[in-house]
Write a protein that holds these residues in place. Sequence first.
Motif, PDB file in Angstrom:
ATOM      1  N   UNK A 167     -12.445  21.216   6.942  1.00 37.96           N
ATOM      2  CA  UNK A 167     -12.165  19.784   6.969  1.00 37.96           C
ATOM      3  C   UNK A 167     -10.833  19.564   6.234  1.00 37.96           C
ATOM      4  N   UNK A 168      -9.737  19.442   6.975  1.00 32.97           N
ATOM      5  CA  UNK A 168      -8.418  19.436   6.339  1.00 32.97           C
ATOM      6  C   UNK A 168      -8.063  18.101   5.683  1.00 32.97           C
ATOM      7  N   UNK A 169      -7.155  18.209   4.726  1.00 29.13           N
ATOM      8  CA  UNK A 169      -6.540  17.061   4.076  1.00 29.13           C
ATOM      9  C   UNK A 169      -5.040  17.098   4.335  1.00 29.13           C
ATOM     10  N   UNK A 170      -4.443  15.944   4.589  1.00 27.46           N
ATOM     11  CA  UNK A 170      -2.989  15.843   4.726  1.00 27.46           C
ATOM     12  C   UNK A 170      -2.426  15.109   3.517  1.00 27.46           C
ATOM     13  N   UNK A 171      -1.598  15.815   2.763  1.00 31.22           N
ATOM     14  CA  UNK A 171      -0.951  15.250   1.582  1.00 31.22           C
ATOM     15  C   UNK A 171       0.437  14.770   1.984  1.00 31.22           C
ATOM     16  N   UNK A 172       0.789  13.508   1.726  1.00 26.67           N
ATOM     17  CA  UNK A 172       2.087  12.980   2.176  1.00 26.67           C
ATOM     18  C   UNK A 172       3.265  13.755   1.608  1.00 26.67           C
ATOM     19  N   UNK A 173       4.364  13.714   2.328  1.00 28.03           N
ATOM     20  CA  UNK A 173       5.598  14.353   1.864  1.00 28.03           C
ATOM     21  C   UNK A 173       6.027  13.757   0.532  1.00 28.03           C
ATOM     22  N   UNK A 174       6.614  14.611  -0.290  1.00 27.70           N
ATOM     23  CA  UNK A 174       7.184  14.221  -1.582  1.00 27.70           C
ATOM     24  C   UNK A 174       6.146  13.725  -2.588  1.00 27.70           C
ATOM     25  N   UNK A 219       6.814  18.831  -0.009  1.00 30.99           N
ATOM     26  CA  UNK A 219       8.274  18.717  -0.023  1.00 30.99           C
ATOM     27  C   UNK A 219       8.755  17.656   0.941  1.00 30.99           C
ATOM     28  N   UNK A 220       9.650  18.032   1.868  1.00 34.38           N
ATOM     29  CA  UNK A 220      10.224  17.051   2.784  1.00 34.38           C
ATOM     30  C   UNK A 220       9.377  16.852   4.038  1.00 34.38           C
ATOM     31  N   UNK A 221       8.182  17.398   4.045  1.00 31.58           N
ATOM     32  CA  UNK A 221       7.219  17.187   5.118  1.00 31.58           C
ATOM     33  C   UNK A 221       5.821  17.175   4.511  1.00 31.58           C
ATOM     34  N   UNK A 222       4.855  16.595   5.191  1.00 34.50           N
ATOM     35  CA  UNK A 222       3.485  16.613   4.657  1.00 34.50           C
ATOM     36  C   UNK A 222       2.955  18.038   4.543  1.00 34.50           C
ATOM     37  N   UNK A 223       1.945  18.195   3.734  1.00 31.78           N
ATOM     38  CA  UNK A 223       1.224  19.460   3.603  1.00 31.78           C
ATOM     39  C   UNK A 223      -0.207  19.240   4.090  1.00 31.78           C
ATOM     40  N   UNK A 224      -0.691  20.156   4.928  1.00 29.87           N
ATOM     41  CA  UNK A 224      -2.081  20.118   5.360  1.00 29.87           C
ATOM     42  C   UNK A 224      -2.823  21.252   4.661  1.00 29.87           C
ATOM     43  N   UNK A 225      -3.919  20.917   3.981  1.00 31.11           N
ATOM     44  CA  UNK A 225      -4.773  21.890   3.310  1.00 31.11           C
ATOM     45  C   UNK A 225      -6.063  22.037   4.108  1.00 31.11           C
ATOM     46  N   UNK A 263       0.841  -1.206   0.000  1.00 31.23           N
ATOM     47  CA  UNK A 263       0.000   0.000   0.000  1.00 31.23           C
ATOM     48  C   UNK A 263       0.872   1.251   0.000  1.00 31.23           C
ATOM     49  N   UNK A 264       0.520   2.205  -0.826  1.00 34.28           N
ATOM     50  CA  UNK A 264       1.243   3.454  -0.914  1.00 34.28           C
ATOM     51  C   UNK A 264       0.558   4.536  -0.078  1.00 34.28           C
ATOM     52  N   UNK A 265       1.312   5.426   0.553  1.00 38.69           N
ATOM     53  CA  UNK A 265       0.695   6.566   1.259  1.00 38.69           C
ATOM     54  C   UNK A 265      -0.141   7.404   0.301  1.00 38.69           C
ATOM     55  N   UNK A 266      -1.190   8.006   0.822  1.00 41.93           N
ATOM     56  CA  UNK A 266      -2.116   8.793   0.015  1.00 41.93           C
ATOM     57  C   UNK A 266      -2.661   9.925   0.876  1.00 41.93           C
ATOM     58  N   UNK A 267      -3.304  10.937   0.300  1.00 42.16           N
ATOM     59  CA  UNK A 267      -3.884  12.018   1.099  1.00 42.16           C
ATOM     60  C   UNK A 267      -4.986  11.489   2.026  1.00 42.16           C
ATOM     61  N   UNK A 268      -4.907  11.902   3.281  1.00 42.51           N
ATOM     62  CA  UNK A 268      -5.863  11.421   4.277  1.00 42.51           C
ATOM     63  C   UNK A 268      -6.615  12.589   4.896  1.00 42.51           C
ATOM     64  N   UNK A 269      -7.816  12.275   5.379  1.00 45.61           N
ATOM     65  CA  UNK A 269      -8.573  13.236   6.176  1.00 45.61           C
ATOM     66  C   UNK A 269      -8.916  12.565   7.502  1.00 45.61           C
ATOM     67  N   UNK A 270      -9.156  13.392   8.530  1.00 44.60           N
ATOM     68  CA  UNK A 270      -9.343  12.882   9.877  1.00 44.60           C
ATOM     69  C   UNK A 270     -10.721  13.247  10.411  1.00 44.60           C
ATOM     70  N   UNK A 271     -11.198  12.447  11.363  1.00 47.67           N
ATOM     71  CA  UNK A 271     -12.446  12.757  12.046  1.00 47.67           C
ATOM     72  C   UNK A 271     -12.210  13.912  13.024  1.00 47.67           C
ATOM     73  N   UNK A 272     -13.013  14.966  12.973  1.00 48.95           N
ATOM     74  CA  UNK A 272     -12.849  16.056  13.936  1.00 48.95           C
ATOM     75  C   UNK A 272     -13.152  15.573  15.349  1.00 48.95           C
TER      76      UNK A 272
END
Length: 326
Positions: free
Chosen positions: A297-304, A268-274, A1-10
């Motif tokens: 409702x944020x999304x976390x995009x994996x680094x790189x 980049x070298x760290x995740x991005x939260x939108x 499984x490859x990392x992918x953009x995730x969202x979290x439960x508030x």
Amino acid sequence: MQPYPVKFKPIPQERIWGGHEMKPVFHADRISEPIGEYWLVSGHPTALSVVENGPLAGKSLNELTAQFPDAYLGASPQPRFPVLIKLIEAQADLSVQVHPDDLYAQAHEGDFGKSEAWYIVKAPASGQVVYGHRFRSRDEYFRAVEEGHVRDYLGYRNVAQGDLVYVPARTLHALLAGTTLIEVQQTSDVTYRVYDWDRVDQQGKPRALHVNKAADVLNYAAAPETTDGPAAPRAVAGGTCELLIRCPYFQIERLQLASGAAYSVESGDAPVVLIGVSGTGRLSWPGAADEQVRPYHPWMVPACMTDAVVRADEPMVLLQVTYGRT
């Protein structure tokens, strides 16, 4: 499984000063007590974020960073995800408080310090926050506490929708009634209350104060530390990207996208939260159907990751949060 953009439960947090207006946004109507904070992205043991989409659904953020440290942690200044993001709704005044820096927090609390930034989503006309103080010394601070004159020494700052306020550790501060904001902070849960407006809880008891520890960490200098930002907006596909703040702990940029824009996320070298502020759109990446992007409702995009794209269905404003960049 490859990392992918995730969202979290508030994660709703009941607070004496909270409100009810944001409950429908986070499907928290079942909670009768006022909610002051919704923890949106958290790697702190007080309240851990849990993934709600895709194959990693049900895993905590700490499990994510342990399983895929390069993707979901990257260049982190903490061994856990170092940024905690909240939506705060203040229907009453928060306590006047201060947070320690890393050195003091690690020595006395076994936690990290707490510098934070507020992106103002909503503020009353002529809105203000408590920001700073006029205590010239530790002795003067103690005298004001003993004599009940803390209010006379508080500093204030005007705020309006769209403002960014940086609150470094050791800065006395308080949100005031009618303010809603997105808070980006170091991952920490250490707060020292100095003054709580003489209020009591439902049992008629005042909340605990932390007068002595606050005296240890208060900044008695004339001005708090400075940061980089804001900077002139730069052009991106279909809009602009504006640096609001860069401090040692995180960076916040504001994206403004026109309807139909397609923005490639700059991981980049760290995740991005939108984090959406207004407007709606879709987030896509190879092999995934479009996922909705909506306010708060944020999304976390994996680094790189270089192939995640936000497509605006209407004019959008988003915050882009990262760390580990210089």
